[in-house]
Design an enzyme around this catalytic site. Structure first.
Site, PDB file in Angstrom:
ATOM      1  N   HIS A  19       0.841  -1.207   0.000  1.00 33.49           N
ATOM      2  CA  HIS A  19       0.000   0.000   0.000  1.00 33.49           C
ATOM      3  C   HIS A  19       0.874   1.255   0.000  1.00 33.49           C
ATOM      4  O   HIS A  19       0.637   2.209  -0.746  1.00 33.49           O
ATOM      5  CB  HIS A  19      -0.889   0.039   1.257  1.00 33.49           C
ATOM      6  CG  HIS A  19      -1.960  -1.011   1.293  1.00 33.49           C
ATOM      7  ND1 HIS A  19      -2.260  -1.738   2.427  1.00 33.49           N
ATOM      8  CD2 HIS A  19      -2.816  -1.447   0.341  1.00 33.49           C
ATOM      9  CE1 HIS A  19      -3.258  -2.564   2.168  1.00 33.49           C
ATOM     10  NE2 HIS A  19      -3.607  -2.415   0.908  1.00 33.49           N
ATOM     11  N   LYS A  43     -15.829  -7.951   3.957  1.00 35.85           N
ATOM     12  CA  LYS A  43     -14.666  -8.461   4.699  1.00 35.85           C
ATOM     13  C   LYS A  43     -14.854  -8.231   6.195  1.00 35.85           C
ATOM     14  O   LYS A  43     -15.312  -7.155   6.590  1.00 35.85           O
ATOM     15  CB  LYS A  43     -13.391  -7.719   4.262  1.00 35.85           C
ATOM     16  CG  LYS A  43     -12.963  -8.017   2.846  1.00 35.85           C
ATOM     17  CD  LYS A  43     -11.665  -7.278   2.527  1.00 35.85           C
ATOM     18  CE  LYS A  43     -11.190  -7.568   1.108  1.00 35.85           C
ATOM     19  NZ  LYS A  43     -10.035  -6.728   0.734  1.00 35.85           N
ATOM     20  N   ARG A  96      -1.088  -6.217  -8.260  1.00 33.93           N
ATOM     21  CA  ARG A  96       0.041  -7.118  -8.028  1.00 33.93           C
ATOM     22  C   ARG A  96       0.112  -8.242  -9.056  1.00 33.93           C
ATOM     23  O   ARG A  96       1.181  -8.774  -9.322  1.00 33.93           O
ATOM     24  CB  ARG A  96      -0.062  -7.745  -6.626  1.00 33.93           C
ATOM     25  CG  ARG A  96       0.141  -6.768  -5.487  1.00 33.93           C
ATOM     26  CD  ARG A  96      -0.385  -7.337  -4.201  1.00 33.93           C
ATOM     27  NE  ARG A  96      -1.824  -7.561  -4.309  1.00 33.93           N
ATOM     28  CZ  ARG A  96      -2.620  -7.914  -3.315  1.00 33.93           C
ATOM     29  NH1 ARG A  96      -2.119  -8.145  -2.126  1.00 33.93           N
ATOM     30  NH2 ARG A  96      -3.908  -8.076  -3.500  1.00 33.93           N
ATOM     31  N   SER A 133      -3.036  -7.713   2.893  1.00 32.16           N
ATOM     32  CA  SER A 133      -3.517  -7.473   4.260  1.00 32.16           C
ATOM     33  C   SER A 133      -4.061  -8.756   4.872  1.00 32.16           C
ATOM     34  O   SER A 133      -3.896  -8.999   6.068  1.00 32.16           O
ATOM     35  CB  SER A 133      -4.620  -6.414   4.248  1.00 32.16           C
ATOM     36  OG  SER A 133      -4.098  -5.164   3.916  1.00 32.16           O
TER      37      SER A 133
HETATM   38  O1  PNS Z   1      -8.846  -3.050  -0.078  1.00 28.54           O
HETATM   39  P1  PNS Z   1     -10.127  -3.567  -0.684  1.00 28.54           P
HETATM   40  O2  PNS Z   1     -11.006  -4.228   0.365  1.00 28.54           O
HETATM   41  O3  PNS Z   1      -9.875  -4.474  -1.854  1.00 28.54           O
HETATM   42  O4  PNS Z   1     -10.920  -2.279  -1.231  1.00 28.54           O
HETATM   43  C1  PNS Z   1     -12.149  -2.434  -1.940  1.00 28.54           C
HETATM   44  C2  PNS Z   1     -12.937  -1.123  -1.889  1.00 28.54           C
HETATM   45  C3  PNS Z   1     -13.263  -0.771  -0.448  1.00 28.54           C
HETATM   46  C4  PNS Z   1     -12.118  -0.009  -2.508  1.00 28.54           C
HETATM   47  C5  PNS Z   1     -14.251  -1.337  -2.682  1.00 28.54           C
HETATM   48  O5  PNS Z   1     -14.975  -2.369  -2.092  1.00 28.54           O
HETATM   49  C6  PNS Z   1     -15.123  -0.082  -2.771  1.00 28.54           C
HETATM   50  O6  PNS Z   1     -14.848   0.767  -3.585  1.00 28.54           O
HETATM   51  N1  PNS Z   1     -16.152   0.031  -1.923  1.00 28.54           N
HETATM   52  C7  PNS Z   1     -17.025   1.211  -1.865  1.00 28.54           C
HETATM   53  C8  PNS Z   1     -18.470   0.891  -2.284  1.00 28.54           C
HETATM   54  C9  PNS Z   1     -18.710   1.196  -3.748  1.00 28.54           C
HETATM   55  O7  PNS Z   1     -18.560   2.310  -4.208  1.00 28.54           O
HETATM   56  N2  PNS Z   1     -19.110   0.147  -4.520  1.00 28.54           N
HETATM   57  C10 PNS Z   1     -19.516   0.255  -5.903  1.00 28.54           C
HETATM   58  C11 PNS Z   1     -18.402   0.354  -6.910  1.00 28.54           C
HETATM   59  S1  PNS Z   1     -17.241  -0.930  -6.899  1.00 28.54           S
END
Ligand code: PNS
Length: 165
Positions: A19, A43, A96, A133
């Site tokens: 990150h 999660k 990645r 993570s």
């Molecule tokens: O680190 P992560 O858990 O892979 O991050 C994923 C995250 C939180 C960026 C993604 O789940 C997200 O954008 N959530 C916000 C909700 C949203 O906008 N969803 C619709 C479009 S994907």
């Protein structure tokens, strides 16, 4: 929306060296960077959002990452609503492997439909390619040494937590 302002969203539970690497690269590319701790209902969280924010702030400061960086959080609604609020025209994600491409691409396309916002994928240092993570959470929960995978402040926090100090 301003394409010089970017959001780096994620769960950051906990922040890893991968990150931090993506944040450092993005800070070089954009005038203003919002590192956004997003609640991911899919999660089960290890750390409260406020703790993740504080570890991110500390890690970014310790690493001497330069630039206009704001650490924020978002748990109510769409990511693109936050981007609109701060006038950001870009979302930045670290990639990645092909697994990440498959996971991130549908989200990037949905976000573009929702708000006409582009997602930029950055390739982190291959040294961090295997760091996630979820693996850090597992190693930490079993009492292992996570210091090769996370910034020093995160390692110190998890070490102290694991020992119950
Ligand atoms: O680190 P992560 O858990 O892979 O991050 C994923 C995250 C939180 C960026 C993604 O789940 C997200 O954008 N959530 C916000 C909700 C949203 O906008 N969803 C619709 C479009 S994907």
């Amino acid at each position: 929306m301003n394409s010089r302002i970017a959001v780096v969203p994620g769960s950051f539970d906990p922040p890893t060296l991968g990150h931090l690497d993506v944040i450092r690269r993005a800070a070089r590319l954009y005038d203003e960077l919002h590192v956004l701790v997003v609640h991911n209902p899919g999660k089960e969280a290890m750390l409260p959002i406020a703790q993740r924010m504080s570890l991110l702030e500390q890690s970014i400061a310790d690493a001497g990452v330069e630039g206009s960086i704001i650490v924020g959080s978002w748990s109510m609604g769409l990511l693109v609503d936050y981007a609109r609020d701060v006038n950001a025209g870009v979302l930045v994600k670290g990639i990645r492997s092909q697994v990440d491409v498959a996971y991130e691409s549908p989200m990037a396309i949905v976000n573009r439909h929702l708000a006409d916002i582009e997602t930029v994928f950055l390739l982190p240092d291959p040294a961090h390619a295997m760091v996630s993570s979820s693996l850090v959470r597992q190693v930490a929960s079993l009492g292992g040494d996570v210091s090769p995978f996370v910034p020093p402040s995160v390692a110190a926090f998890l070490d102290t937590g694991a020992r119950g100090i």
